[in-house]
Design a protein around this motif. Structure first.
Motif, PDB file in Angstrom:
ATOM      1  N   VAL A 617       0.843  -1.206   0.000  1.00 59.81           N
ATOM      2  CA  VAL A 617       0.000   0.000   0.000  1.00 59.81           C
ATOM      3  C   VAL A 617       0.874   1.249   0.000  1.00 59.81           C
ATOM      4  O   VAL A 617       0.600   2.212  -0.728  1.00 59.81           O
ATOM      5  CB  VAL A 617      -0.966  -0.019   1.201  1.00 59.81           C
ATOM      6  N   ARG A 618       1.936   1.230   0.783  1.00 59.96           N
ATOM      7  CA  ARG A 618       2.846   2.377   0.774  1.00 59.96           C
ATOM      8  C   ARG A 618       3.509   2.540  -0.592  1.00 59.96           C
ATOM      9  O   ARG A 618       3.810   3.664  -1.007  1.00 59.96           O
ATOM     10  CB  ARG A 618       3.921   2.201   1.849  1.00 59.96           C
ATOM     11  N   GLY A 619       3.723   1.424  -1.253  1.00 57.45           N
ATOM     12  CA  GLY A 619       4.344   1.493  -2.572  1.00 57.45           C
ATOM     13  C   GLY A 619       3.510   2.240  -3.589  1.00 57.45           C
ATOM     14  O   GLY A 619       4.018   2.668  -4.627  1.00 57.45           O
ATOM     15  N   ASN A 620       2.227   2.410  -3.302  1.00 56.67           N
ATOM     16  CA  ASN A 620       1.341   3.177  -4.175  1.00 56.67           C
ATOM     17  C   ASN A 620       1.143   4.611  -3.690  1.00 56.67           C
ATOM     18  O   ASN A 620       0.214   5.292  -4.120  1.00 56.67           O
ATOM     19  CB  ASN A 620      -0.015   2.472  -4.275  1.00 56.67           C
ATOM     20  N   GLY A 621       2.036   5.021  -2.769  1.00 52.67           N
ATOM     21  CA  GLY A 621       1.978   6.400  -2.304  1.00 52.67           C
ATOM     22  C   GLY A 621       0.979   6.651  -1.195  1.00 52.67           C
ATOM     23  O   GLY A 621       0.747   7.810  -0.827  1.00 52.67           O
ATOM     24  N   GLN A 622       0.384   5.587  -0.654  1.00 50.87           N
ATOM     25  CA  GLN A 622      -0.590   5.740   0.427  1.00 50.87           C
ATOM     26  C   GLN A 622       0.110   5.587   1.774  1.00 50.87           C
ATOM     27  O   GLN A 622       0.771   4.571   2.027  1.00 50.87           O
ATOM     28  CB  GLN A 622      -1.683   4.679   0.320  1.00 50.87           C
ATOM     29  N   PRO A 623      -0.028   6.536   2.683  1.00 50.42           N
ATOM     30  CA  PRO A 623       0.565   6.377   4.024  1.00 50.42           C
ATOM     31  C   PRO A 623      -0.187   5.319   4.819  1.00 50.42           C
ATOM     32  O   PRO A 623      -1.403   5.157   4.674  1.00 50.42           O
ATOM     33  CB  PRO A 623       0.396   7.761   4.644  1.00 50.42           C
ATOM     34  N   VAL A 624       0.535   4.567   5.627  1.00 50.29           N
ATOM     35  CA  VAL A 624      -0.063   3.522   6.458  1.00 50.29           C
ATOM     36  C   VAL A 624       0.497   3.628   7.867  1.00 50.29           C
ATOM     37  O   VAL A 624       1.703   3.780   8.043  1.00 50.29           O
ATOM     38  CB  VAL A 624       0.241   2.111   5.899  1.00 50.29           C
ATOM     39  N   TRP A 625      -0.376   3.545   8.856  1.00 49.33           N
ATOM     40  CA  TRP A 625       0.067   3.384  10.236  1.00 49.33           C
ATOM     41  C   TRP A 625       0.335   1.892  10.454  1.00 49.33           C
ATOM     42  O   TRP A 625      -0.470   1.053  10.050  1.00 49.33           O
ATOM     43  CB  TRP A 625      -1.004   3.827  11.222  1.00 49.33           C
ATOM     44  N   TYR A 626       1.462   1.578  11.104  1.00 47.27           N
ATOM     45  CA  TYR A 626       1.800   0.171  11.343  1.00 47.27           C
ATOM     46  C   TYR A 626       2.280   0.010  12.773  1.00 47.27           C
ATOM     47  O   TYR A 626       3.107   0.792  13.258  1.00 47.27           O
ATOM     48  CB  TYR A 626       2.879  -0.292  10.367  1.00 47.27           C
ATOM     49  N   LEU A 627       1.759  -1.036  13.438  1.00 45.94           N
ATOM     50  CA  LEU A 627       2.086  -1.306  14.835  1.00 45.94           C
ATOM     51  C   LEU A 627       2.449  -2.775  14.976  1.00 45.94           C
ATOM     52  O   LEU A 627       1.702  -3.649  14.539  1.00 45.94           O
ATOM     53  CB  LEU A 627       0.881  -0.972  15.726  1.00 45.94           C
ATOM     54  N   LEU A 628       3.598  -3.057  15.599  1.00 41.51           N
ATOM     55  CA  LEU A 628       4.063  -4.427  15.794  1.00 41.51           C
ATOM     56  C   LEU A 628       4.528  -4.590  17.232  1.00 41.51           C
ATOM     57  O   LEU A 628       5.333  -3.797  17.726  1.00 41.51           O
ATOM     58  CB  LEU A 628       5.213  -4.746  14.837  1.00 41.51           C
TER      59      LEU A 628
END
Length: 663
Positions: A617-628
């Motif tokens: 998704v980020r590769g398409n220019g969309q920001p993503v929140w990620y939690l691990l």
């Protein structure tokens, strides 16, 4: 940055903050590592939001775990994780017995007929689900490891005299779940079922010479059997119709007959729902005890004195309690129970009382005891609601909405629970979060949900909790409507719910979010893939992003179970279907805001499922929140982690869904 560093130092946490180049040119990823948590692109949590959430995060429930003489064991959380406590009188002191960093996965008390004073507990490490079973001796307060320390062990079960102990384990080959039996005095154990597949011990015969077992294949297919413990011979019982669902399976007090729950055909007629049945193999007598109930029977318990049987029915998402006298099968009149769900039933050692766990949408779980002679209901625990005014909690309404296909010329109806904020300004439309359960054979129930209460009472957001096709509790046909290549039909049910939202004058169809975990996480991603023009934001927790990679990387003991539901990735037809429907292959269509959360030790949906969808998704220019979280598995169990995730989720909704709609 200065305030962040001070906080880390105060909490003795190792903290780093870095800016990383993302896969899409011109974007960066802000990564923060604090203790076992890694978060990317998640802003600092506002102190006001954390404080506002605090009381909701400090609600807790108590769940019945077993009788221990005249006392009872309950599971509840007073620190980071749920542990074992003992309560010896109604509303009495809760004596905490275990203090582990990991939550307990199982508690099995020794039977009253034994000379044992203690219980078996199960726990894993960091959510990896490789549970080990331990004996906790109440006299010495010492704990002894019972299992091998490596395999996955579950389903602890004592014989009626406590001399033998059965459980399920992957110890033999790491793939199949066998049934093992231990001589509890000598701690010598042996595998008694090694047929392959997933087996569970269900009940010892009263004399301890035989063991009822069950092989689970899928939510609609199980196979019952009996093991002669002296010879090791396994006898599988014939299943009418060749394939059926089974649940409870116990010996009747005579030690020959059995009670069980199944949707086997009756007189050759297919059955939609699981019914409670009594079978005497000597006389071939078969009694269907709940034939008039058009809902599933969920579980059953039989008193040690053989005088009563308790069972629950799942009636449109509400669990109802029933008790029968034995052997007459006449109903026992019960006192009025609080409206809600009844689970974890168990008779007292003398058979005169029945303990139940009660839960409702407006009250956390608590334990009640029913006196079967006088019909009196006594509350044994009263759990905390974080100091909140419980009278202001929102109870959901059960609604049904039409979906895309038809039954007998009419649109199929999908059930959903609707949590509506109580105080909404006149003329102001309500944003909506659609909460989708996992499984996919799960079922959303109107249980206490502090997240739903916070959204409704503090943020003015409605929550819709649908049971889309494939959910359990609505019949065998409904359960199978999403199997294999029909997978996306359940996603269409979410599209139909979006249509329904648009017809409700009080709901804001322009501000809809989706939320779900595990298979529900897949549903979030798939909904965003198909309906990003109608959904503003989505939260995916431990979700599947590609069925092919999921089936390849899930733990080996689960792979065949999941193939039975989703389809076999080795089949060229199903491999093609997976390529077509998996969100990873269509990440360019996910244009709504996305938050992905994952446990590093997840044995069911590996963390790689999360990382690959975030990258795509980020590769398409969309920001993503990620939690691990490095110390969690399939979902979050430790309070500190749950609190952070909850606060981050509320901030996500505030920024990407709500806007200025909060009351």
């Amino acid at each position: 940055m200065f305030r962040h560093s001070l906080l880390c130092a105060a909490l003795s946490l190792a903290c780093t903050t870095t800016a990383l180049a993302a896969s899409s040119p011109g974007t960066t990823v802000q990564r923060e590592s604090v203790g076992t948590r890694t978060s990317e692109n998640i802003p600092a949590l506002p102190a006001t939001l954390v404080e506002q959430l605090n009381r909701y995060q400090n609600t807790r429930g108590a769940t019945f775990a077993g009788w221990s003489g005249d006392c009872m064991l309950i599971s509840t959380r007073f620190a980071e994780t749920a542990q074992a406590h003992r309560v010896c009188q109604p509303m009495g002191m809760r004596e905490q017995l275990t203090f582990y960093a990991e939550p307990l996965s199982a508690i099995e008390t020794a039977p009253a007929a034994s000379k044992l004073d203690g219980f078996v507990l199960g726990k894993d490490v960091g959510g990896n689900e490789f549970w080990q079973l331990h004996w906790f001796d109440l006299k010495s307060r010492q704990t002894t490891l019972l299992t091998d320390g490596k395999a996955r062990n579950q389903g602890p079960l004592f014989s009626h005299d406590g001399r033998q102990f059965a459980w399920s384990s992957t110890a033999r080959n790491g793939r199949d779940t066998d049934v093992w039996v231990m001589d509890f005095a000598t701690k010598q154990s042996r595998a008694v079922v090694t047929e392959g597949g997933q087996w569970t011990a269900m009940d010892f015969s009263p004399d301890g010479k035989r063991l009822l077992v069950m092989k689970y294949v899928s939510a609609s297919e199980s196979y019952p059997g009996e093991v002669d413990l002296a010879t090791g011979k396994l006898e599988l019982f014939p299943v009418d119709g060749g394939k059926a669902s089974f649940n409870g399976f116990k010996f009747a007090p005579d030690g020959r007959s059995v009670y069980y729950i199944s949707d086997e055909p009756i007189d050759g007629k297919p059955q939609e729902f699981r019914t409670l049945r009594y079978h005497n193999p000597a006389t071939k007598q078969l009694d269907v005890l709940t034939a008039a109930t058009p809902w599933d029977v969920e579980d059953l318990e039989i008193a040690d004195d053989g005088k009563h049987l308790a069972y629950t029915t799942n009636e449109d998402g509400i669990y109802q309690l029933h008790v029968l006298s034995l052997p007459s099968h006449k109903p026992v009149k019960l006192p009025a129970l609080p409206i809600g769900l009844v689970v974890n039933t168990a008779f007292s050692p003398d058979g005169k009382r029945l303990a139940v766990t009660m839960n409702s949408a407006t009250s956390p779980s608590d334990v009640y005891v029913i006196d079967l002679r006088g019909g009196k209901l006594t509350r044994w625990t009263q759990s905390e609601v974080g100091g909140l005014d419980a009278s202001k909690f929102v109870a959901p309404t059960l609604v049904h909405y039409p979906t895309f296909d038809q039954i007998d010329g009419k649109a199929r109806q999908i059930p959903a629970f609707y949590y509506r904020p109580a105080n909404v300004a006149a003329g102001k439309k309500i944003p909506v979060v659609i909460n989708i359960h996992g499984g996919p054979e799960g079922q959303s129930l109107p249980t206490f949900n502090p997240t739903a209460q916070f959204l409704a009472n503090e943020l003015g957001v409605a929550m819709l909790v649908p049971n889309v096709r494939g959910s359990s509790g609505y019949g065998r046909t409904y359960l199978g409507l999403d199997n294999a290549d029909k997978r996306e039909d359940s996603v269409k049910d979410i599209g139909a719910l979006l249509d329904w939202v648009a017809t409700q004058p009080e709901l804001d169809a322009s501000r809809v979010g989706v939320y779900g975990g595990s298979y529900g996480g897949y549903m979030v991603l798939a909904s965003l893939m198909h309906y990003s023009d109608r959904i503003k934001a989505g939260v995916d927790i431990v979700g599947i992003s590609h069925f092919g990679t999921f089936l390849k990387n899930t733990e080996s003991y689960r792979r065949d179970l999941r193939r039975a539901e989703y389809g076999d990735e080795r089949d060229p037809h199903m491999a093609k279907v997976f390529e077509q429907i998996s969100p990873l292959n269509h990440a360019d269509r996910i244009r709504a805001k996305l938050f992905v959360a994952q446990g590093k030790n997840d044995p069911r949906v590996p963390y790689t499922e999360a990382e690959q969808i975030v990258k795509a998704v980020r590769g398409n220019g969309q920001p993503v929140w990620y939690l691990l979280f490095d110390d969690e598995g399939h979902g979050f169990k430790k309070k500190t982690n749950v609190d952070y995730f909850s606060a981050a989720t509320m901030l996500f909704w505030q920024q990407h869904l709500i806007g200025d709609s909060a009351p």
